[in-house]
Scaffold this active site. Sequence first.
Site, PDB file in Angstrom:
ATOM      1  N   GLU A 174       0.839  -1.199   0.000  1.00 56.03           N
ATOM      2  CA  GLU A 174       0.000   0.000   0.000  1.00 56.03           C
ATOM      3  C   GLU A 174       0.876   1.253   0.000  1.00 56.03           C
ATOM      4  O   GLU A 174       0.587   2.244  -0.668  1.00 56.03           O
ATOM      5  CB  GLU A 174      -0.871  -0.016   1.250  1.00 56.03           C
ATOM      6  CG  GLU A 174      -2.313   0.369   0.995  1.00 56.03           C
ATOM      7  CD  GLU A 174      -3.125   0.111   2.245  1.00 56.03           C
ATOM      8  OE1 GLU A 174      -3.386   1.075   2.968  1.00 56.03           O
ATOM      9  OE2 GLU A 174      -3.459  -1.062   2.508  1.00 56.03           O
ATOM     10  N   TYR A 175       1.952   1.163   0.769  1.00 57.27           N
ATOM     11  CA  TYR A 175       2.907   2.266   0.807  1.00 57.27           C
ATOM     12  C   TYR A 175       3.461   2.506  -0.609  1.00 57.27           C
ATOM     13  O   TYR A 175       3.504   3.634  -1.089  1.00 57.27           O
ATOM     14  CB  TYR A 175       4.038   1.907   1.776  1.00 57.27           C
ATOM     15  CG  TYR A 175       5.144   2.925   1.859  1.00 57.27           C
ATOM     16  CD1 TYR A 175       5.100   3.955   2.789  1.00 57.27           C
ATOM     17  CD2 TYR A 175       6.228   2.860   0.991  1.00 57.27           C
ATOM     18  CE1 TYR A 175       6.110   4.896   2.859  1.00 57.27           C
ATOM     19  CE2 TYR A 175       7.244   3.799   1.049  1.00 57.27           C
ATOM     20  CZ  TYR A 175       7.181   4.809   1.991  1.00 57.27           C
ATOM     21  OH  TYR A 175       8.188   5.735   2.048  1.00 57.27           O
TER      22      TYR A 175
ATOM     23  N   LEU B 283      35.552   8.523  20.456  1.00 60.53           N
ATOM     24  CA  LEU B 283      35.321   8.037  21.819  1.00 60.53           C
ATOM     25  C   LEU B 283      36.550   7.287  22.315  1.00 60.53           C
ATOM     26  O   LEU B 283      37.201   6.577  21.552  1.00 60.53           O
ATOM     27  CB  LEU B 283      34.120   7.084  21.841  1.00 60.53           C
ATOM     28  CG  LEU B 283      32.755   7.692  21.517  1.00 60.53           C
ATOM     29  CD1 LEU B 283      31.718   6.597  21.324  1.00 60.53           C
ATOM     30  CD2 LEU B 283      32.334   8.628  22.638  1.00 60.53           C
TER      31      LEU B 283
ATOM     32  N   GLU C 111      24.164   2.576  25.035  1.00 57.85           N
ATOM     33  CA  GLU C 111      23.706   2.412  23.643  1.00 57.85           C
ATOM     34  C   GLU C 111      24.566   1.374  22.949  1.00 57.85           C
ATOM     35  O   GLU C 111      25.675   1.098  23.378  1.00 57.85           O
ATOM     36  CB  GLU C 111      23.848   3.759  22.891  1.00 57.85           C
ATOM     37  CG  GLU C 111      23.108   4.900  23.551  1.00 57.85           C
ATOM     38  CD  GLU C 111      23.315   6.232  22.825  1.00 57.85           C
ATOM     39  OE1 GLU C 111      24.016   6.277  21.805  1.00 57.85           O
ATOM     40  OE2 GLU C 111      22.753   7.232  23.329  1.00 57.85           O
TER      41      GLU C 111
ATOM     42  N   LYS D 164      27.107   0.325  20.193  1.00 63.81           N
ATOM     43  CA  LYS D 164      28.085   1.027  19.357  1.00 63.81           C
ATOM     44  C   LYS D 164      27.926   0.477  17.938  1.00 63.81           C
ATOM     45  O   LYS D 164      28.367  -0.625  17.615  1.00 63.81           O
ATOM     46  CB  LYS D 164      29.511   0.822  19.854  1.00 63.81           C
ATOM     47  CG  LYS D 164      30.494   1.621  19.018  1.00 63.81           C
ATOM     48  CD  LYS D 164      31.813   1.824  19.739  1.00 63.81           C
ATOM     49  CE  LYS D 164      32.665   2.876  19.046  1.00 63.81           C
ATOM     50  NZ  LYS D 164      32.915   2.640  17.641  1.00 63.81           N
TER      51      LYS D 164
ATOM     52  N   GLU E 179      24.805   7.477  12.949  1.00 64.14           N
ATOM     53  CA  GLU E 179      25.554   6.430  12.278  1.00 64.14           C
ATOM     54  C   GLU E 179      24.736   5.891  11.118  1.00 64.14           C
ATOM     55  O   GLU E 179      23.547   5.599  11.271  1.00 64.14           O
ATOM     56  CB  GLU E 179      25.787   5.308  13.308  1.00 64.14           C
ATOM     57  CG  GLU E 179      27.039   4.542  13.116  1.00 64.14           C
ATOM     58  CD  GLU E 179      28.296   5.304  13.540  1.00 64.14           C
ATOM     59  OE1 GLU E 179      28.200   6.416  14.095  1.00 64.14           O
ATOM     60  OE2 GLU E 179      29.377   4.764  13.274  1.00 64.14           O
TER      61      GLU E 179
ATOM     62  N   LYS F 243      27.198   6.795  28.079  1.00 64.53           N
ATOM     63  CA  LYS F 243      27.212   8.258  28.121  1.00 64.53           C
ATOM     64  C   LYS F 243      26.616   8.746  29.435  1.00 64.53           C
ATOM     65  O   LYS F 243      25.576   8.227  29.853  1.00 64.53           O
ATOM     66  CB  LYS F 243      26.361   8.827  26.973  1.00 64.53           C
ATOM     67  CG  LYS F 243      26.822   8.393  25.593  1.00 64.53           C
ATOM     68  CD  LYS F 243      25.876   8.876  24.512  1.00 64.53           C
ATOM     69  CE  LYS F 243      26.384   8.418  23.160  1.00 64.53           C
ATOM     70  NZ  LYS F 243      25.444   8.715  22.077  1.00 64.53           N
TER      71      LYS F 243
ATOM     72  N   CYS G  79      33.737 -29.340 -13.587  1.00 63.84           N
ATOM     73  CA  CYS G  79      33.305 -29.973 -14.832  1.00 63.84           C
ATOM     74  C   CYS G  79      34.354 -29.891 -15.931  1.00 63.84           C
ATOM     75  O   CYS G  79      34.167 -30.436 -17.010  1.00 63.84           O
ATOM     76  CB  CYS G  79      32.009 -29.323 -15.323  1.00 63.84           C
ATOM     77  SG  CYS G  79      32.276 -27.654 -15.946  1.00 63.84           S
TER      78      CYS G  79
ATOM     79  N   CYS H 169      27.364 -26.983 -16.248  1.00 62.67           N
ATOM     80  CA  CYS H 169      28.277 -27.304 -15.139  1.00 62.67           C
ATOM     81  C   CYS H 169      27.466 -27.813 -13.943  1.00 62.67           C
ATOM     82  O   CYS H 169      26.536 -27.145 -13.487  1.00 62.67           O
ATOM     83  CB  CYS H 169      29.072 -26.061 -14.737  1.00 62.67           C
ATOM     84  SG  CYS H 169      30.079 -26.315 -13.263  1.00 62.67           S
TER      85      CYS H 169
HETATM   86  S1  IVH Z   1      28.191   9.259  20.320  1.00 59.26           S
HETATM   87  C1  IVH Z   1      31.454  12.263  21.151  1.00 59.26           C
HETATM   88  N1  IVH Z   1      26.913   6.983  20.119  1.00 59.26           N
HETATM   89  O1  IVH Z   1      31.663   5.686  17.248  1.00 59.26           O
HETATM   90  C2  IVH Z   1      30.423  11.237  20.998  1.00 59.26           C
HETATM   91  N2  IVH Z   1      28.819   7.326  18.751  1.00 59.26           N
HETATM   92  O2  IVH Z   1      34.694   6.825  18.096  1.00 59.26           O
HETATM   93  C3  IVH Z   1      30.061  11.074  19.618  1.00 59.26           C
HETATM   94  N3  IVH Z   1      29.320   5.466  17.232  1.00 59.26           N
HETATM   95  O3  IVH Z   1      32.567   8.031  15.071  1.00 59.26           O
HETATM   96  C4  IVH Z   1      29.387   9.901  19.245  1.00 59.26           C
HETATM   97  N4  IVH Z   1      27.642   4.178  17.846  1.00 59.26           N
HETATM   98  O4  IVH Z   1      30.028   7.689  15.028  1.00 59.26           O
HETATM   99  C5  IVH Z   1      27.941   7.733  19.681  1.00 59.26           C
HETATM  100  N5  IVH Z   1      25.656   5.008  20.002  1.00 59.26           N
HETATM  101  C6  IVH Z   1      26.686   5.770  19.581  1.00 59.26           C
HETATM  102  C7  IVH Z   1      27.574   5.300  18.576  1.00 59.26           C
HETATM  103  C8  IVH Z   1      28.635   6.116  18.189  1.00 59.26           C
HETATM  104  C9  IVH Z   1      28.703   4.295  17.035  1.00 59.26           C
HETATM  105  C10 IVH Z   1      30.529   5.920  16.504  1.00 59.26           C
HETATM  106  C11 IVH Z   1      30.565   7.405  16.259  1.00 59.26           C
HETATM  107  C12 IVH Z   1      32.017   7.799  16.316  1.00 59.26           C
HETATM  108  C13 IVH Z   1      32.667   6.597  16.904  1.00 59.26           C
HETATM  109  C14 IVH Z   1      33.382   7.048  18.158  1.00 59.26           C
END
Ligand code: IVH
Length: 672
Positions: free
Chosen positions: A38-39, A86, A117, A119, A180, A296, A417, A437
């Site tokens: 539908e979309y 990070l 979160e 990564k 990301e 964080k 083959c 083949c």
């Molecule tokens: S926060 C200063 N959250 O990991 C904080 N980064 O070396 C900025 N990344 O290039 C990013 N998952 O793109 C954050 N849940 C997440 C992430 C994340 C992946 C990447 C980010 C950055 C690298 C950090």
Amino acid sequence: MPRQAKSAAAEVRSLREEIERHNYLYYVLDRPEIPDSEYDAKMRRLQKLEAAHPQLADPASPTQRVGAAPREGFGKVLHSVPMLSLDNAMSREETAEFEARIRRFLNHTGPIAYVAEHKLDGVAVELVYEKGLFVQGSTRGDGTTGEDVTANLRTIRSVPLRLRAARSRGLPERLEIRGEVILSKRGFAQVNAQQVERGEPEFMNPRNATGGSLRQLDSRVTASRPIEMFCHSSASLEGLHVSTHWEFLDLCRGLGLRTDRANRRCASLDEVFAYYEATEAKREELPHEIDGVVVKVDSLELQRRLGERDRSPRWAIAWKFKPRQAATRVLDIWPSVGRTGVITPIAALEPRNIGGVTVSNASLHNMDEVERKDIRIGDEVLVERAGDVIPYVLRSFPEKRTGKERKFHMPSACPRCGGRVRREPGEVYYRCLNVACPTKLEGGIKHFAGKHAMDIDGLGDKLVHQLVETGLVKDLAGLYHLELDALVDLERMGEKSARNLLARIERSKQTTLDRLLNGLSIRHVGEATAKALADHFGDIEKVLAAEPDDLLEIRDVGPEVARAIAEFFAEPRNRQQVRRLLDAGVRPAWQPRRGGKLAGKRFLFTGGLAAMSRHEAQARVERLGGAVATSVSKNVDFVVAGEEAGSKLKKARDLGIEMLSEQRFLDLVGDA
Ligand code: IVH
């Protein structure tokens, strides 16, 4: 404004709003309200209206995600606030030390809440919104200067082109959101399958494939790849009226920006530990690759006081999972033949346990890779395993060679083959040219029996190999002529399982057209294209009778795909194979997705209509499940002849196609 244009403007506006709302429901809330079909229908209707009324064009329309023609290169974007990286922690102790550092720095003894979160293992980007409109997107680059990839980011459906108004009131005019871009494991497999079919090199892992997709000069290529975006931070939180990171994430969702549903607020470090463990335990089952957990500090006030050091914030850390890499030795390299005849060099490795899985083989992808990485038999190499992806060799260690290592050469004859092996000009792959083949046949049978094709359970590698080796099955149709006596003679095949297998094969005869088409291993035709073909033709006979021009009328079928399909059906062996399947009793039924009384019928318009535009007439036919052709062929069921009908009319008469006057057409479609 003429009346018709006015109502079109209203419809365009409401379709755009509806589609954006469904994007939001789907990507941000994960709660779709309508089926994909539908979309798609709404999207097609909007595309048609926009094409008919160019004055209604809007760069923020959801149709404007299809990609634009190639560009010369990427412009540079200076990030207004550097994109930081990070610090890493490799263990629980190092993560505890992260909190201890924070406490010392702030002289703080009270509780500290965090947001934990995933990564995401992708490519970092920044999205800039001005007055709610997406105006620029860039890669991280060196953190200070990135590349302008706006055109490519526009093709990602989870990147809103316009923020949701309800929540953006009172926010700063300019918002810089970071996140990301990733490919799911499934999306990665799709992209690599496309690469192989086109004769182009496969990507090593989802991150490389995402980077490759984002850095496409031709954004139409990006549009064809299922990349996704998750937002996780912002250049500046000033003026956002939030006091915690958790509130910021919530604000993002309200604006229509997708965030990861795996994010959790943790009241203490202990909860972070539990999150890490739970995440690591389900890492393999996640739809996409992650390489750790990001922790964080939740309070933005604390974040501000902590600040940054050496290009990384003091308030966050990436707690990485154990790398899934190991050094091992290449015992041998052998050429493996695939379903499409592509011959891939595979390294047999000294077995190593990598992240809980014993790895003893790795794909070397193609000869260019073998040479570029200089991988030789006997070499010590570094191997990585990522998700469900076949392990791959990252590098060799030439400095550790003893002189006994040997180079691998691609054989000139197919290892299965003996057929001729050739590398097509401009392709990286070597292919076996023998159409018969047996390895191609085995691969073809496995694909034919697959879940998304004829769905015949129980046809595993070993059984298929035996069926082909013994000559019991010489083509796909051969499956339908298998007999009990012959089956029970095979290794490890009892009478009961033979009977079950035959029953499943029998049951597969009642199938659908898209499954059959998907099962034929036509280059470039997977599940989605097979569905589009089935929707368009509705009948296998019509597919067989299709002219190359008919194929180009199908949505999502470009010239390359059309050529591959036409070439497939032009080959007499392939046509005979389909005939034999039908003769054996395979019955591919098709219910057009949108149902309707014109299902499977194809219309051709010639001359002008008095009551409505050509586009509107076409939309009505499609709403009733029919299709519209642009050229005359024997596949057309009705020709609607308007005023001053041209040369098509004569050709249609010559072919004996039924003619409809405008009035009869209107009677047929009513007010669909
Ligand atoms: S926060 C200063 N959250 O990991 C904080 N980064 O070396 C900025 N990344 O290039 C990013 N998952 O793109 C954050 N849940 C997440 C992430 C994340 C992946 C990447 C980010 C950055 C690298 C950090």
